[in-house]
Design an enzyme around this catalytic site. Structure first.
Site: not given
Ligand code: A3D
Length: 321
Positions: A13, A89, A152, A83, A34, A15, A176, A10
């Site tokens: 953001q 979530r 937090r 989200r 990705d 990553g 969570h 991933g």
């Molecule tokens: P975002 O910036 O959308 O990054 C997600 C990445 O996943 C994108 O670049 C996509 O292209 C990529 N992706 C989609 N499908 C695939 C696949 N099959 N294989 C590999 N990569 C793929 O999101 P983000 O980085 O902001 O958040 C990522 C996840 O973390 C989300 O599900 C959020 O809800 C979660 N999150 C969790 C927390 C916790 O504390 C648990 C906090 C914040 C966000």
């Protein structure tokens, strides 16, 4: 000692920030994967070109091919949608479960001995699914949520009491989601109970309780507060930092006691579910689960949170995900 290899699945953001933090701390070489073409290559190139000014020397590689994560020591997964305002979530379940299945298959094939930290939401369900598809032992599969939720909660306590956040110790357990359990009784500032400090500040026990309840509520809703402000996605700096704390504990065998989404096999009276609990992290991944005494109110909140997790996992199974 050979350099560690860290795969980030991933390249969105979180990553991107993970890559930068690993580079700055020189925790190991990074492969950022990705499915979007050129995105991970662009991010790693951008960060690598700061190596001279930041003074780090690690290899950063962006890729769209799973074979490049071969033999990684540690894998951190953020693949999946975040989200948008108005979403819970759990609304991400169907989409992200499909993504998590493909990720688990890729990691199983190319990094079968890795330790895996999952961040994708809905967290407790995604960790469960990864474990099921990969078949990895439970000490090598865990989720990041509690470190962030606790950070937090600690920040709100520090701001309220006018003390350094470095001295605040406060833990959040459970799933969570909105049912997470901030542990009020155990929260302290270098050993001094937070409730005692609030009661002295307000000279009124009822007012102190009201202030604490507001901080607890803000902690539970903290992810949503950021989503509402950002509008296009969810928090990413603090989740990345939290996962790095866990990664560092594992890579450096630190034996840190952190709130981690760990598999419970009878501990806390829970059998066969992933829930946020105090966990010792070291080179083997989850090395110990630390049970603690909960009073009646805390136990009721914890049970409620576990129920939310079991319901989410049941939904996932009912939907055939
Ligand atoms: P975002 O910036 O959308 O990054 C997600 C990445 O996943 C994108 O670049 C996509 O292209 C990529 N992706 C989609 N499908 C695939 C696949 N099959 N294989 C590999 N990569 C793929 O999101 P983000 O980085 O902001 O958040 C990522 C996840 O973390 C989300 O599900 C959020 O809800 C979660 N999150 C969790 C927390 C916790 O504390 C648990 C906090 C914040 C966000």
């Amino acid at each position: 000692m050979s350099r560690k290899k860290i795969a980030l699945i991933g390249g969105g953001q979180i990553g991107g920030v993970l890559t930068q933090l690993i580079a700055l701390k020189e925790l190991g070489d990074v492969v950022l994967f990705d499915i979007v073409e050129d995105l991970p290559q662009g991010k790693t190139l951008d960060i690598a070109e700061a190596s001279r000014v930041d003074g780090f020397d690690v290899s950063l590689k962006g890729t769209n091919e799973y074979k490049d994560i071969k033999d990684s020591d540690l894998v951190i997964i953020t693949a999946g949608l975040p989200r948008k305002p108005g979403m819970s979530r759990d609304d991400l379940l169907t989409t992200n479960a499909k993504i998590m299945r493909s990720v688990a298959e890729g990691v199983k094939e190319f990094a079968p001995d890795s330790i895996v930290i999952i961040i994708s939401n809905p967290l407790d369900a995604m960790v469960t699914l990864f474990k099921k598809v990969s078949g990895f032992p439970v000490n090598r599969v865990m989720g990041q949520a509690g470190v962030l939720d606790s950070s937090r909660f600690s920040s709100f306590i520090a701001w309220e009491l006018g003390v350094s956040v470095k001295d605040v110790n406060a833990m959040v357990l459970g799933g969570h989601g909105d049912t997470m359990v901030p542990l009020i009784r155990y929260a302290n500032v270098n050993g001094v109970p937070v409730m005692e400090m609030l009661e002295r500040k307000y000279k009124d026990a009822a007012k102190a309780k009201e202030v604490m309840d507001a901080m607890v509520q803000r902690t539970k809703m903290a992810g949503g507060e950021v989503v509402k402000l950002l509008k296009t996605g969810s928090a990413f700096y603090s989740p990345a930092s939290s996962a790095i704390t866990m990664a560092e504990a594992i890579l450096k065998d630190e034996k840190r006691l952190l709130p981690v989404c760990s598999y419970l096999d009878g501990e806390f009276g829970v059998d066969g579910y992933y829930v946020g609990v105090p966990t010792v992290l070291g080179e083997k991944g989850v090395e110990q689960i630390i049970e603690l005494t909960l009073d009646n109110d805390e136990q009721a909140m914890f049970d409620n949170s576990v129920n939310a997790v079991t319901k989410l996992v049941a939904d996932m199974e009912r939907l055939g995900l």
